[in-house]
Structures are given as C-alpha cells and as structure tokens.
Design an enzyme around this catalytic site. Structure first.
Site, PDB file in Angstrom:
ATOM      1  N   ASP A 181      13.092  -0.067   4.473  1.00  0.00           N
ATOM      2  CA  ASP A 181      12.323  -0.785   3.377  1.00  0.00           C
ATOM      3  C   ASP A 181      12.670  -0.409   1.977  1.00  0.00           C
ATOM      4  O   ASP A 181      12.776  -1.162   1.010  1.00  0.00           O
ATOM      5  CB  ASP A 181      10.993  -1.096   3.427  1.00  0.00           C
ATOM      6  CG  ASP A 181      10.307  -2.128   2.799  1.00  0.00           C
ATOM      7  OD1 ASP A 181      10.846  -3.323   2.737  1.00  0.00           O
ATOM      8  OD2 ASP A 181       9.474  -1.833   1.987  1.00  0.00           O
ATOM      9  N   CYS A 218      13.963 -10.651   4.207  1.00  0.00           N
ATOM     10  CA  CYS A 218      15.353 -11.361   3.998  1.00  0.00           C
ATOM     11  C   CYS A 218      16.257 -10.483   4.937  1.00  0.00           C
ATOM     12  O   CYS A 218      17.515 -10.406   4.802  1.00  0.00           O
ATOM     13  CB  CYS A 218      16.067 -11.399   2.803  1.00  0.00           C
ATOM     14  SG  CYS A 218      14.992 -12.678   1.851  1.00  0.00           S
ATOM     15  N   ARG A 278       2.543  -8.947  10.948  1.00  0.00           N
ATOM     16  CA  ARG A 278       3.413  -7.774  10.921  1.00  0.00           C
ATOM     17  C   ARG A 278       2.866  -6.861  11.882  1.00  0.00           C
ATOM     18  O   ARG A 278       1.913  -6.973  12.281  1.00  0.00           O
ATOM     19  CB  ARG A 278       3.263  -7.200   9.632  1.00  0.00           C
ATOM     20  CG  ARG A 278       4.042  -7.983   8.401  1.00  0.00           C
ATOM     21  CD  ARG A 278       4.251  -7.313   7.071  1.00  0.00           C
ATOM     22  NE  ARG A 278       5.092  -8.037   6.194  1.00  0.00           N
ATOM     23  CZ  ARG A 278       6.396  -7.794   5.817  1.00  0.00           C
ATOM     24  NH1 ARG A 278       6.928  -6.610   5.753  1.00  0.00           N
ATOM     25  NH2 ARG A 278       6.809  -8.938   4.840  1.00  0.00           N
ATOM     26  N   ARG A 292       1.199  -9.809  -0.007  1.00  0.00           N
ATOM     27  CA  ARG A 292       1.213  -9.451  -1.365  1.00  0.00           C
ATOM     28  C   ARG A 292       0.843 -10.638  -2.462  1.00  0.00           C
ATOM     29  O   ARG A 292       1.202 -11.796  -2.234  1.00  0.00           O
ATOM     30  CB  ARG A 292       2.602  -8.916  -1.857  1.00  0.00           C
ATOM     31  CG  ARG A 292       2.868  -7.506  -1.372  1.00  0.00           C
ATOM     32  CD  ARG A 292       4.057  -6.509  -1.762  1.00  0.00           C
ATOM     33  NE  ARG A 292       5.213  -7.618  -1.351  1.00  0.00           N
ATOM     34  CZ  ARG A 292       5.955  -8.588  -2.050  1.00  0.00           C
ATOM     35  NH1 ARG A 292       5.463  -8.616  -3.489  1.00  0.00           N
ATOM     36  NH2 ARG A 292       6.890  -9.093  -1.507  1.00  0.00           N
ATOM     37  N   TYR A 297      -4.520  -5.618   2.593  1.00  0.00           N
ATOM     38  CA  TYR A 297      -3.153  -6.127   3.481  1.00  0.00           C
ATOM     39  C   TYR A 297      -1.936  -5.449   2.753  1.00  0.00           C
ATOM     40  O   TYR A 297      -1.790  -5.460   1.653  1.00  0.00           O
ATOM     41  CB  TYR A 297      -2.943  -7.432   3.676  1.00  0.00           C
ATOM     42  CG  TYR A 297      -2.020  -7.895   4.642  1.00  0.00           C
ATOM     43  CD1 TYR A 297      -2.385  -7.821   5.959  1.00  0.00           C
ATOM     44  CD2 TYR A 297      -0.847  -8.529   4.110  1.00  0.00           C
ATOM     45  CE1 TYR A 297      -1.524  -8.023   6.996  1.00  0.00           C
ATOM     46  CE2 TYR A 297      -0.004  -8.808   5.229  1.00  0.00           C
ATOM     47  CZ  TYR A 297      -0.169  -8.681   6.482  1.00  0.00           C
ATOM     48  OH  TYR A 297       0.588  -8.920   7.404  1.00  0.00           O
ATOM     49  N   SER A 356      12.039  -9.595   0.036  1.00  0.00           N
ATOM     50  CA  SER A 356      11.084  -9.371   1.315  1.00  0.00           C
ATOM     51  C   SER A 356      11.203 -10.622   2.264  1.00  0.00           C
ATOM     52  O   SER A 356      11.661 -11.518   2.057  1.00  0.00           O
ATOM     53  CB  SER A 356       9.589  -9.793   0.576  1.00  0.00           C
ATOM     54  OG  SER A 356       9.381  -8.715  -0.163  1.00  0.00           O
ATOM     55  N   HIS A 407      14.461  -0.977  -3.274  1.00  0.00           N
ATOM     56  CA  HIS A 407      13.948  -1.838  -2.035  1.00  0.00           C
ATOM     57  C   HIS A 407      14.838  -1.860  -1.159  1.00  0.00           C
ATOM     58  O   HIS A 407      15.536  -3.173  -1.253  1.00  0.00           O
ATOM     59  CB  HIS A 407      13.362  -3.158  -2.557  1.00  0.00           C
ATOM     60  CG  HIS A 407      12.672  -3.914  -1.651  1.00  0.00           C
ATOM     61  ND1 HIS A 407      12.413  -5.372  -1.684  1.00  0.00           N
ATOM     62  CD2 HIS A 407      11.812  -3.591  -0.445  1.00  0.00           C
ATOM     63  CE1 HIS A 407      11.609  -5.597  -0.802  1.00  0.00           C
ATOM     64  NE2 HIS A 407      11.482  -4.546   0.051  1.00  0.00           N
ATOM     65  N   LYS A 462       4.999  -0.091  -1.837  1.00  0.00           N
ATOM     66  CA  LYS A 462       5.270  -0.874  -3.042  1.00  0.00           C
ATOM     67  C   LYS A 462       4.622  -0.222  -4.119  1.00  0.00           C
ATOM     68  O   LYS A 462       5.495   0.012  -5.309  1.00  0.00           O
ATOM     69  CB  LYS A 462       4.958  -2.345  -2.863  1.00  0.00           C
ATOM     70  CG  LYS A 462       5.470  -3.032  -1.544  1.00  0.00           C
ATOM     71  CD  LYS A 462       7.112  -2.768  -1.506  1.00  0.00           C
ATOM     72  CE  LYS A 462       7.332  -2.991  -0.138  1.00  0.00           C
ATOM     73  NZ  LYS A 462       8.376  -3.893   0.027  1.00  0.00           N
TER      74      LYS A 462
HETATM   75  P1  GTP Z   1      10.208  -6.943   4.317  1.00  0.00           P
HETATM   76  O1  GTP Z   1       9.553  -6.072   5.248  1.00  0.00           O
HETATM   77  O2  GTP Z   1       9.270  -8.094   3.895  1.00  0.00           O
HETATM   78  O3  GTP Z   1      10.877  -6.457   3.198  1.00  0.00           O
HETATM   79  O4  GTP Z   1      11.413  -7.756   5.079  1.00  0.00           O
HETATM   80  P2  GTP Z   1      12.867  -7.427   5.719  1.00  0.00           P
HETATM   81  O5  GTP Z   1      13.683  -7.766   4.546  1.00  0.00           O
HETATM   82  O6  GTP Z   1      12.884  -6.155   6.398  1.00  0.00           O
HETATM   83  O7  GTP Z   1      13.142  -8.775   6.821  1.00  0.00           O
HETATM   84  P3  GTP Z   1      13.135  -8.763   8.441  1.00  0.00           P
HETATM   85  O8  GTP Z   1      14.328  -7.886   8.754  1.00  0.00           O
HETATM   86  O9  GTP Z   1      11.846  -8.203   8.915  1.00  0.00           O
HETATM   87  O10 GTP Z   1      13.306 -10.280   8.609  1.00  0.00           O
HETATM   88  C1  GTP Z   1      12.738 -11.203   8.093  1.00  0.00           C
HETATM   89  C2  GTP Z   1      13.084 -12.562   8.828  1.00  0.00           C
HETATM   90  O11 GTP Z   1      14.251 -12.932   8.743  1.00  0.00           O
HETATM   91  C3  GTP Z   1      12.757 -12.540  10.457  1.00  0.00           C
HETATM   92  O12 GTP Z   1      12.250 -13.770  10.705  1.00  0.00           O
HETATM   93  C4  GTP Z   1      13.955 -12.323  10.911  1.00  0.00           C
HETATM   94  O13 GTP Z   1      14.081 -12.736  12.296  1.00  0.00           O
HETATM   95  C5  GTP Z   1      14.945 -13.059   9.954  1.00  0.00           C
HETATM   96  N1  GTP Z   1      16.381 -12.410   9.963  1.00  0.00           N
HETATM   97  C6  GTP Z   1      16.577 -11.326   9.770  1.00  0.00           C
HETATM   98  N2  GTP Z   1      18.161 -11.032   9.683  1.00  0.00           N
HETATM   99  C7  GTP Z   1      18.638 -12.236   9.953  1.00  0.00           C
HETATM  100  C8  GTP Z   1      19.913 -12.698  10.054  1.00  0.00           C
HETATM  101  O14 GTP Z   1      20.992 -12.136   9.855  1.00  0.00           O
HETATM  102  N3  GTP Z   1      20.161 -14.196  10.182  1.00  0.00           N
HETATM  103  C9  GTP Z   1      18.887 -15.083  10.350  1.00  0.00           C
HETATM  104  N4  GTP Z   1      19.024 -16.310  10.323  1.00  0.00           N
HETATM  105  N5  GTP Z   1      17.669 -14.417  10.215  1.00  0.00           N
HETATM  106  C10 GTP Z   1      17.438 -13.168   9.819  1.00  0.00           C
HETATM  107  C1  SPV Z   2       7.758  -6.696   1.433  1.00  0.00           C
HETATM  108  O1  SPV Z   2       6.995  -7.808   0.995  1.00  0.00           O
HETATM  109  O2  SPV Z   2       8.822  -6.389   0.597  1.00  0.00           O
HETATM  110  C2  SPV Z   2       7.117  -5.910   2.319  1.00  0.00           C
HETATM  111  C3  SPV Z   2       5.669  -5.994   2.801  1.00  0.00           C
HETATM  112  O3  SPV Z   2       7.717  -4.788   2.775  1.00  0.00           O
HETATM  113  S1  SPV Z   2       4.625  -5.138   2.023  1.00  0.00           S
HETATM  114  O4  SPV Z   2       4.339  -4.118   2.342  1.00  0.00           O
HETATM  115  O5  SPV Z   2       3.266  -6.032   1.959  1.00  0.00           O
HETATM  116  O6  SPV Z   2       5.063  -5.507   0.464  1.00  0.00           O
HETATM  117 MN    MN Z   3       9.928  -4.945   1.795  1.00  0.00          MN
END
Ligand code: GTP
Ligand code: SPV
Ligand code: MN
Length: 581
Positions: A273, A248, A365, A67, A195, A246, A224, A204
């Site tokens: 999400d 996290c 992704r 983004r 993308y 994002s 979110h 979003k």
């Molecule tokens: P968006 O799709 O961008 O909104 O991201 P998200 O909030 O769904 O994050 P996601 O669960 O995909 O995790 C993002 C990154 O953080 C990945 O590389 C995970 O492996 C890492 N991660 C997720 N949960 C944890 C955790 O509890 N501890 C640590 N150390 N890393 C984590």
């Molecule tokens: C985020 O960035 O929080 C996502 C990925 O879930 S995107 O759909 O590209 O915004």
């Molecule tokens: Mn997201």
C-alpha cells in the site's frame, strides 16, 4: 523528568479525561488481553478457532465503513500550502472547533498509548509515531499494522522527534467526525471514526499525508504504492513500485502468483500500500514499506485471484464488516465456492443469497501480519529497502488507457502520473464508479499543494542518477459489452515481464504519441485465451480520445495556478502536438 511523549500524554489525558491510561508494550500477552476484553464487550466476535486460529470479527458502526474524504483536512497556516486538492482549516480554528469534541471524550474509557515505528526497526528511513486512542480495536490493529510497543518507545527515548496522533471514537457520528492534519506540528487529530485510514493513524494520515509533506522538505518520496520483486527464471530480480488508487489492485499485484505458463518466475511481496523511497548512495531509488501488515479489501479476494493472501489471513487476523457463516467462518462476495445458504451479514443481521443485499460490506477488510504472507520478500524488513527499477501508475479505466505503456522520460512519466484518472471505489464514502482525476493515486493523500508535489517529483528526477522507468497500466479496459478485456490478477505478470525487459533493454515497443506501447508480439500470450483482436483493443491508442483528455487536463492543472510546474504544462503541450501530428 517527564519525557516529551509523557508530557503530551498527560496533557491529552487532562483534556479527554479517560478512566485509565494504558501504555502499550506490544507484547503477545497484551494483545491477548485486548482481544479478550473486546470479546467480553462484544466489540469482537470469535471466528471458528479450528479453521481460523486467533481470528476475530469486528463490525464497525454502519455509518463508519470507509474513509471520509470530505471530513479530512490539512491545517496549514496558509491555505495555499494545502492546495485545492485538500480541505483546509486554519490551525487555530480547527483546534477550537475540534478541541471541543475531545473534551471529556474518553470518559469511562481506557486511553491506550500506542508507540509505533513506521518502517523496519533499525532503518534510517523509518519514523516514529505515537497514537493515543480510546479504541482497543485500533490499538490491536496497530500491533498488526506497525512495529508497535516497547521497540518503538526504546527507539524514541527522550526525543521529541515523533508524529503525534490523537484519536477518539467520540460518538461515531459523521456530524462530529474530523480527520485533521497539522503538518507544521507533525500532529494528527482524528475523532468520530473507528475505521481504517481514518483511525489507524500510522497509515494514510502519517505515512502519506504528513509523510509526503516531510518527504518534500527532506528530499524523498512518500507514495501510495505497492512494492514487489520479480525473479525471472535466470535468477535476476527486479523491483517495481506501483501506485494504483484505493481498491484498484495493489494488494493483488504485490503478491500475484505467476500463471502456469510462466514457469520459473517468482514474485516477492515487499509492501502492498505505501512506499517510502529515498535516494541511495549508489544513485538509485530505494524503497521501504513503512507498514508491518496488510489492511486489505475482502470482496473479490479468493483462491483464484489471490491465493497468497488467502493463506495469509487464515490466522492472527482481524476481519472487519465481512459476513459470518453458520460455521463461524468469514465470508464475502467473490469468495471461493457458492455463497452460504444463510449467514449473518456485516451489520449482524440474518442474511441469505436471496436477501438482495450484500453479505459483506463492499469495503470490508482484513488486518493481517505481512510476515505471514507466503510470498513475503526476504528483504521486506531490510533497513535499506530494495532498489526500484520501474514505477507504474495504474487506474481503473473502462476505456482509453492501454494495458501498459512507457513514458519517454522521467518528466514525461511525471505527466503520466499527474494525468491519471480512475473510477472511484467503495474505499471512500462517495459515489462509486465515476471517473475522477487521481494524480499518482495520491489525490486523497497528498498532504500539501499538489502543484508543488508535481514539482517535487520533477526535482527528485533531477537528483536520481539511475531513475526508475515510468509506466502507466490499466487492467480494467472493457469491451463494448462491458466485459473486462484482460483477465488480470496473476496474468498481469505478462505486462510486468514487458516492463522488466524494457528496464533491461531487452524488449521492443511501438513509439506512439502517448509513449512506448508494446507491439502484440512483445506480450507473451502463451497459455492464455486472448485473441489478436482483443490484444489490439487492449493496446490501442485512440488519438481523438487522448486529445480530448489532454485538453481537459489543462482545466485541472489550472486549478493549481503558479504552483503548477511549467515543465508539466510543456509536457502536456508536447503530447497534444504529437497527437495532432
Ligand atoms: P486499497 O487497499 O484500498 O489501497 O486497495 P488495493 O489497491 O490494494 O486493491 P486490491 O488489490 O485490494 O483490489 C481491490 C479490488 O480489485 C478487489 O476486489 C480485487 O479482486 C480487484 N482486482 C485486483 N486486481 C485486479 C485485476 O487485475 N483485474 C480485475 N478485474 N480486478 C482486480
Ligand atoms: C485506501 O483506501 O487506499 C486504503 C484503505 O488503503 S484505508 O486504510 O482505509 O485508507
Ligand atoms: Mn490504499
């Protein structure tokens, strides 16, 4: 007589001048045709069909990998309505400037008309959208991410009650890239990117930016947030919604697998999400997941951290910007096992572990159907959604913020969300790893003045008879040496157990100036290697640090001027008073 959507498609075609217009019906045959067309043009590459049936790889333009918040605008008539949290352009100026980029943009391309529903097909809380796009990748991805095609067109009928999204790849140049929102017209214009959140307009742009705007007008919440159900050994299920910025940890938390020692717990994924939450007739807050798929972060995903998603993405999935092994399988940093001796990197170039570059882009992704997730909740497609008992706000913070703590009230909980800050990640194109304020994980997604948004949260609190309890979490606290203190992933269930017990009045806590913090004995550490000293550090409340944070907070709140609710100021002053006591 042409329906409103037919008229709008005609008008859009007159401007963008595609060689052909295709109305998507959402059928499997249509999807297969999209895929084979993209294989023929090189937009997609086939993955190993034995190991990954119906899975494909897409490489986006190297300048189009996340983004772009600086190119994202909210175009309200009055600048003040967009607020200091958004870039703003006046609607006429925006249309003039970006309209030029749409003129003839689809020449020699097919225009796909993608009708879709955000939310379960028959839910009263669902909403309709139509995305016009010249990207077959977007059309195919929308079939995974939403309820797309005839089902949506049928629900729409001759109504004009839908969100319009006009999307063109343009020339993919960041110089000519804009993501524009016109909340007053329920319209999105996106050009120059193919993308993720820039191009899959249901996500979003609609479900959060326009969604939050509608939610304020109509008295609900568009957030979110992941949605997860946790069943305890007793059979009781508690639903939690959690806002993390994002990359996290939302996808990971939404489908975590309980650790060995937590026998009898089951986790059910409702969403990973976005949550749309409405007041139920029973006085509780009910959430639906408006999406039908996961657009999840690949790096760091493996069978240890998230086995559920590893199983989900084995078929019928589109991978974007991951590396490709000699065997034709996808690969990324942090996948199980040793890195491949040689591979093709996300840009299509030969790569080895010695290359000194990433094989997969850090924001690479997968796009995968939610229904394939082994942990999917039996209620994920339920028109009424699920009742939410707790809300978590969680950032990525190396220090200060404890593993988990609870607010004293809804109002104080709004302060917890409003004061959230987090280290930035690769999900957006800007510096990574700098702490920035990201209230409720909505800074990039709140479609109106964030001061008013806090006010809306307070107003909702007044209306919910049985409001969810509000917590803050942080899985990312580090020790002096920069190592994560908490193992995270499945082990996060231990913090959720305390949350659930608090919901049901079954757990103790220490009252501190920042909120209720678990005492060491309140977190079950059976079968995990955390020393009492580490746990103390994870739960420590650093008064000096919090005082500095609370005082710095005033500066941020001031930006919103008289849009900032007095109650939030008061909550922050109370916090400072408690910290000084
Ligand atoms: P968006 O799709 O961008 O909104 O991201 P998200 O909030 O769904 O994050 P996601 O669960 O995909 O995790 C993002 C990154 O953080 C990945 O590389 C995970 O492996 C890492 N991660 C997720 N949960 C944890 C955790 O509890 N501890 C640590 N150390 N890393 C984590
Ligand atoms: C985020 O960035 O929080 C996502 C990925 O879930 S995107 O759909 O590209 O915004
Ligand atoms: Mn997201």
């Amino acid at each position: 007589m042409a329906t409103p959507v037919e008229k709008w498609v005609e008008e859009s075609a007159a401007v963008t001048r595609p060689k052909k217009v295709h109305w998507c019906d959402g059928s499997e045959a249509e999807y297969d045709q999209l895929i084979s067309d993209m294989l023929a043009t090189g937009t997609l590459h086939e993955l190993n069909q034995q190991a990954y049936p119906n899975c494909y790889l897409h490489r986006s333009d190297p300048s189009d990998v996340a983004r772009t918040e600086h190119l994202t605008f909210v175009c309200t008539s009055r600048k003040d309505d967009a607020g200091p949290n958004n870039n703003w352009m006046a609607p006429p100026e925006a249309k003039e400037k970006v309209g030029k980029l749409f003129a003839g943009a689809m020449k020699d391309r097919t225009m796909y008309v993608v009708p879709y529903i955000m939310g379960p097909v028959t839910s009263p809380y669902s909403q309709l959208g139509v995305e016009i796009t010249d990207s077959p990748y977007v059309a195919a991805s929308m079939r995974i991410m939403t309820r797309m095609g005839s089902v949506a067109l049928q629900r729409l009928g001759s109504s004009d009650n839908y969100v319009k999204g006009l999307h063109s790849l343009g020339d993919l140049s960041p110089e000519r890239r804009f993501i524009l929102h016109f909340p007053e017209e329920r319209l999105i214009w996106s050009v120059g990117s193919g993308y993720g959140g820039n191009a899959l307009l249901g996500k979003k742009c609609f479900a959060l930016r326009l969604g939050s705007h509608m939610a304020r007008e109509e008295g609900w919440l568009a957030e979110h947030m992941l949605i997860v159900g946790i069943e305890e050994p007793s059979g009781r299920t508690t639903y939690i919604a959690a806002a993390f910025p994002s990359a996290c940890g939302k996808t990971n938390l939404a489908m975590l697998i309980p650790p060995e020692s937590q026998k009898g717990y089951k986790v059910f994924t409702v969403g990973d999400d976005i949550a749309w939450m409405h007041l139920g007739t029973d006085g509780r807050l009910w959430a639906i997941n408006p999406e039908a798929g996961f657009f999840g972060v690949a790096p760091g995903t493996n069978y240890k951290t998230n086995p559920n998603v590893m199983e989900t993405i084995k078929r019928n999935s589109i991978y974007t910007n991951v590396a490709l092994t000699k065997e034709g399988t996808p690969w990324w940093e942090g996948m199980d096992g040793a890195p491949p001796a040689e591979a093709i990197d996300w840009q299509g170039k030969p790569w080895t572990p010695a290359s000194g570059t990433k094989g997969a882009h850090p924001n690479s992704r997968f796009t995968t159907p939610a229904s394939q997730c082994p942990a999917i909740s039996p209620h994920w497609d339920d028109p009424t959604g699920v009742p939410i008992s707790a809300i978590l706000f969680g950032g990525r913070r190396a220090n200060l913020v404890p593993l988990v703590y609870q607010s004293f009230s809804w109002q104080h909980g709004v302060l917890l969300g409003a004061t959230m800050a987090s280290e930035t990640t690769a999900a957006a194109t800007s510096a990574v790893g700098v702490v920035r304020r990201d209230p409720m994980a909505m800074l990039p997604f709140c479609g109106y003045n964030m001061g008013d948004y806090f006010g809306h949260w307070l107003a909702m609190g007044e209306r919910i008879k049985q409001p969810p309890l509000i917590f803050r979490t942080n899985w990312f606290r580090q020790d002096q040496g920069g190592k994560f203190l908490w193992p995270g992933f499945g082990e996060n269930l231990r913090a959720l157990c305390w949350v659930i017990q608090r919901v049901h009045n079954e757990a103790g806590a220490l009252e501190t100036p920042i909120g209720f913090v678990p005492r060491p004995q309140d977190i079950d550490l059976e079968g995990i290697n955390i020393s009492p000293a580490m746990l103390n550090e994870l739960l420590a409340v650093d008064r000096e640090g919090w005082l500095q944070a609370a005082e710095g907070q005033g500066e941020f709140f001031s930006k919103f001027g008289d849009h900032m609710p007095r109650e939030i100021w008061r909550e922050n002053e109370d916090l400072v008073r408690r910290l000084k006591a």
